[in-house]
Structures are given as C-alpha cells and as structure tokens.
Design a protein around this motif. Structure first.
Motif, mmCIF file in Angstrom:
data_model
loop_
_atom_site.group_PDB
_atom_site.id
_atom_site.type_symbol
_atom_site.label_atom_id
_atom_site.label_comp_id
_atom_site.label_asym_id
_atom_site.label_seq_id
_atom_site.Cartn_x
_atom_site.Cartn_y
_atom_site.Cartn_z
ATOM 1 N N VAL A 1 -3.297 62.527 63.515
ATOM 2 C CA VAL A 1 -3.602 63.931 63.227
ATOM 3 C C VAL A 1 -3.089 64.254 61.837
ATOM 4 C CG1 VAL A 1 -3.356 66.311 63.959
ATOM 5 C CG2 VAL A 1 -3.324 64.502 65.668
ATOM 6 N N SER A 2 -4.004 64.581 60.936
ATOM 7 C CA SER A 2 -3.614 64.990 59.594
ATOM 8 C C SER A 2 -3.367 66.488 59.605
ATOM 9 C CB SER A 2 -4.721 64.637 58.595
ATOM 10 O OG SER A 2 -4.917 63.236 58.563
ATOM 11 N N LEU A 3 -2.188 66.878 59.115
ATOM 12 C CA LEU A 3 -1.701 68.242 59.297
ATOM 13 C C LEU A 3 -1.175 68.797 58.000
ATOM 14 C CD1 LEU A 3 0.079 70.141 61.791
ATOM 15 C CD2 LEU A 3 1.772 69.066 60.326
ATOM 16 N N THR A 4 -1.475 70.056 57.744
ATOM 17 C CA THR A 4 -0.804 70.770 56.677
ATOM 18 C C THR A 4 -0.379 72.132 57.205
ATOM 19 O OG1 THR A 4 -0.868 71.323 54.316
ATOM 20 C CG2 THR A 4 -2.831 71.845 55.619
ATOM 21 N N LEU A 5 0.588 72.763 56.550
ATOM 22 C CA LEU A 5 1.197 74.003 57.023
ATOM 23 C C LEU A 5 1.318 74.988 55.867
ATOM 24 C CD1 LEU A 5 4.193 72.387 58.977
ATOM 25 C CD2 LEU A 5 2.030 73.151 59.972
ATOM 26 N N LEU A 6 1.200 76.266 56.198
ATOM 27 C CA LEU A 6 1.372 77.333 55.218
ATOM 28 C C LEU A 6 2.092 78.503 55.881
ATOM 29 C CD1 LEU A 6 -1.908 76.271 55.104
ATOM 30 C CD2 LEU A 6 -1.702 77.404 52.889
ATOM 31 N N ARG B 1 3.440 76.905 50.876
ATOM 32 C CA ARG B 1 2.867 75.874 51.743
ATOM 33 C C ARG B 1 3.745 74.633 51.788
ATOM 34 N NH1 ARG B 1 -1.488 75.816 48.094
ATOM 35 N NH2 ARG B 1 -1.750 77.932 48.875
ATOM 36 N N LEU B 2 3.335 73.711 52.640
ATOM 37 C CA LEU B 2 4.103 72.503 52.917
ATOM 38 C C LEU B 2 4.396 71.720 51.636
ATOM 39 C CD1 LEU B 2 5.232 70.429 55.019
ATOM 40 C CD2 LEU B 2 2.919 69.464 55.107
ATOM 41 N N TYR C 1 9.405 71.401 55.247
ATOM 42 C CA TYR C 1 9.796 72.468 54.335
ATOM 43 C C TYR C 1 8.622 72.982 53.515
ATOM 44 C CZ TYR C 1 14.828 72.027 55.022
ATOM 45 O OH TYR C 1 16.089 72.050 55.556
ATOM 46 N N SER C 2 8.710 74.259 53.170
ATOM 47 C CA SER C 2 7.758 74.841 52.234
ATOM 48 C C SER C 2 8.278 74.647 50.813
ATOM 49 C CB SER C 2 7.585 76.335 52.514
ATOM 50 O OG SER C 2 8.697 77.071 52.014
ATOM 51 N N ASP C 3 7.438 75.019 49.847
ATOM 52 C CA ASP C 3 7.855 74.935 48.454
ATOM 53 C C ASP C 3 8.822 76.050 48.065
ATOM 54 O OD1 ASP C 3 6.013 76.986 48.554
ATOM 55 O OD2 ASP C 3 4.478 75.923 47.421
ATOM 56 N N MET C 4 9.173 76.903 49.040
ATOM 57 C CA MET C 4 10.192 77.927 48.827
ATOM 58 C C MET C 4 11.491 77.586 49.542
ATOM 59 S SD MET C 4 8.922 80.203 46.806
ATOM 60 C CE MET C 4 9.933 81.656 47.048
ATOM 61 N N LEU D 1 0.533 65.610 56.364
ATOM 62 C CA LEU D 1 1.372 64.715 57.144
ATOM 63 C C LEU D 1 0.507 64.105 58.234
ATOM 64 C CD1 LEU D 1 4.241 63.651 57.912
ATOM 65 C CD2 LEU D 1 4.444 65.660 59.400
ATOM 66 N N ASN D 2 0.559 62.778 58.390
ATOM 67 C CA ASN D 2 -0.224 62.085 59.406
ATOM 68 C C ASN D 2 0.642 61.851 60.642
ATOM 69 O OD1 ASN D 2 -2.860 61.653 58.172
ATOM 70 N ND2 ASN D 2 -1.765 60.390 56.694
#
Length: 241
Positions: free
Chosen positions: A43-48, A56-57, A78-81, A150-151
């Motif tokens: 599962v390819s995943l990204t987060l915001l 975002r991730l 982690y996010s970029d913040m 992320l896979n």
C-alpha cells in the motif's frame, strides 16, 4: 500485546481491492488498521494535515529524527512542520519501505504490458501516480502536492554498495499495520505492487481497512520511544491546546 480491535471495536470496515485507491480524513484520536488479506500486499501511502494541506508527510525527517532506515511499530510519521501525522502503533510484518516510491503509467506498461481498459475493462492496469492524483484531486490538490510515499507491508534492504533489494514474502496473509492519528490527518493510499516487486504479472493484492475510535494511550509507546517523538507529540498537541 492486547489486540486493539478487542479494546476498540471497529465502527467501519471496507475492502480496498487490489489496484484500488482511497482517501479520507483520519480524525484525531482514530485508529486505522490495514490488513493484508492474502499476503504480498503493498500500500503506497501519503499523509497531509487535513486542515492545512500545505503541511504534508516528510519521510526523510521521519527517518532521520528516529535514527532508523525502516519504519515499523513504535515509529512516527512526521510532517514538514515537525508534527506527528500518524503513529505506527502496531505492525505484524515489521517493516515498511520509504525508498521505493510508486510506478507511473509508462513504467507499468513497460513492466507488465499495456493492460488497457478497452480489453480488460475494470481490470485494466493502474499505476500509483495516477491513482494518488485521482485521490488528491478530490481535495483540490494536484501534481505539485504528490511528494513522497511510504510503501506499507514492503521491505527493501540496502547492501554495502548502496544497492536496493526487494525482500519477497515480507507480509503474510493476516498481517496488519495500525496508524493512530494525533491530529486530523488526510490519508491518501493505493493498493498496487511495489515498484521493485519481481513478479512479472500485474497482480496487486486486496486489503481490509478498519476504523476505530481509540484512547491516546494506544500510541504512548510511540511517544516514549525517543525524546524526538516526545517533542513531536508535544508540538502536535499544541494545535489543540
């Protein structure tokens, strides 16, 4: 370890078919379980940040601040913040790949053949870039917002010469990964084969998605695993102070 589903019965469950894609807001305090139904899933995943989508991730920071080259239970995303978009509270297969990315349409055609809709109808060959862009578009986002993925369930080893090696059989039928959201997190994912999977056949595997309302204590071991994670959770908690 106590099974979280016995403590927090799912309020919703859904099948994500192989080749499918989804996006949704995992609200603060919710737990998402992804279950590999047949083995060999990816599962390819990204987060915001669901409320401020320019945040975002950041996978390099997630690896660097936790001093690891792999992500598994006890780690944070982690996010970029510097905030925790999700904490990996459980992982029965033990490794998720942060290096391999996803395939685009041209790469899928080169690896698996054309697989066109005209011949295969809904079984046509999908690709990670387009699947993720379809989901991002539902939230007013586009190509510039597709950064790193992320896979989940996949493992890639790196040898001493810097070569990448896909590890087959990393995930077995019934393996699962759980993500806890300490903030409102937009989850964007697609169930497609890892780019380095040596299988010459297009054969993405299905998953089950389960949503639970959880107690924050379910992620306490992630918070306490490193001083950096303690600071990351504090930084996240300040959004709601």
């Amino acid at each position: 370890m106590t099974d979280s589903i016995s403590m927090f019965p799912p309020f919703a469950e859904e099948l994500l078919p192989g080749g499918g894609h989804r996006s949704f807001v995992l609200k603060r305090g919710q737990l998402l379980r992804l279950t590999d139904l047949r083995g060999g899933a990816n599962v390819s995943l990204t987060l915001l940040n669901a409320n401020e989508k320019t945040e975002r991730l950041n996978l390099p920071d997630s690896l660097k601040c936790q001093h690891t080259a792999k992500l598994t239970a006890g780690h944070c995303l982690y996010s970029d913040m510097g905030r925790v978009l999700a904490a990996i509270t459980a992982d029965t297969c033990g490794w998720s790949d942060s290096l391999g990315g996803v395939l685009c349409a041209e790469e899928v055609a080169e690896k698996y053949g054309q697989g066109r809709y005209q011949e295969l109808r809904n079984g046509f060959f999908r690709n990670g870039t387009d699947n993720l862009l379809v989901e991002l578009g539902k939230w007013g986002l586009g190509l510039s917002d597709l950064l790193m993925t992320l896979n989940l369930f996949s493992r890639v080893d790196v040898d001493e010469a810097g070569g990448f090696h896909f590890v087959e059989g990393n995930s077995q039928a019934g393996d699962y990964i759980e993500l806890y959201a300490p903030m409102d997190t937009l989850v964007v994912l697609t169930a497609l084969q890892h780019p380095m999977d040596p299988n010459p056949q297009y054969a993405p595997q299905p998953l089950k998605l389960s949503w639970m309302n959880a107690d924050p204590s379910v992620a306490e071991h992630c918070r306490q695993s490193r001083p950096e994670n303690q600071r990351g959770f504090i930084n996240t908690d300040r959004l709601f102070a």
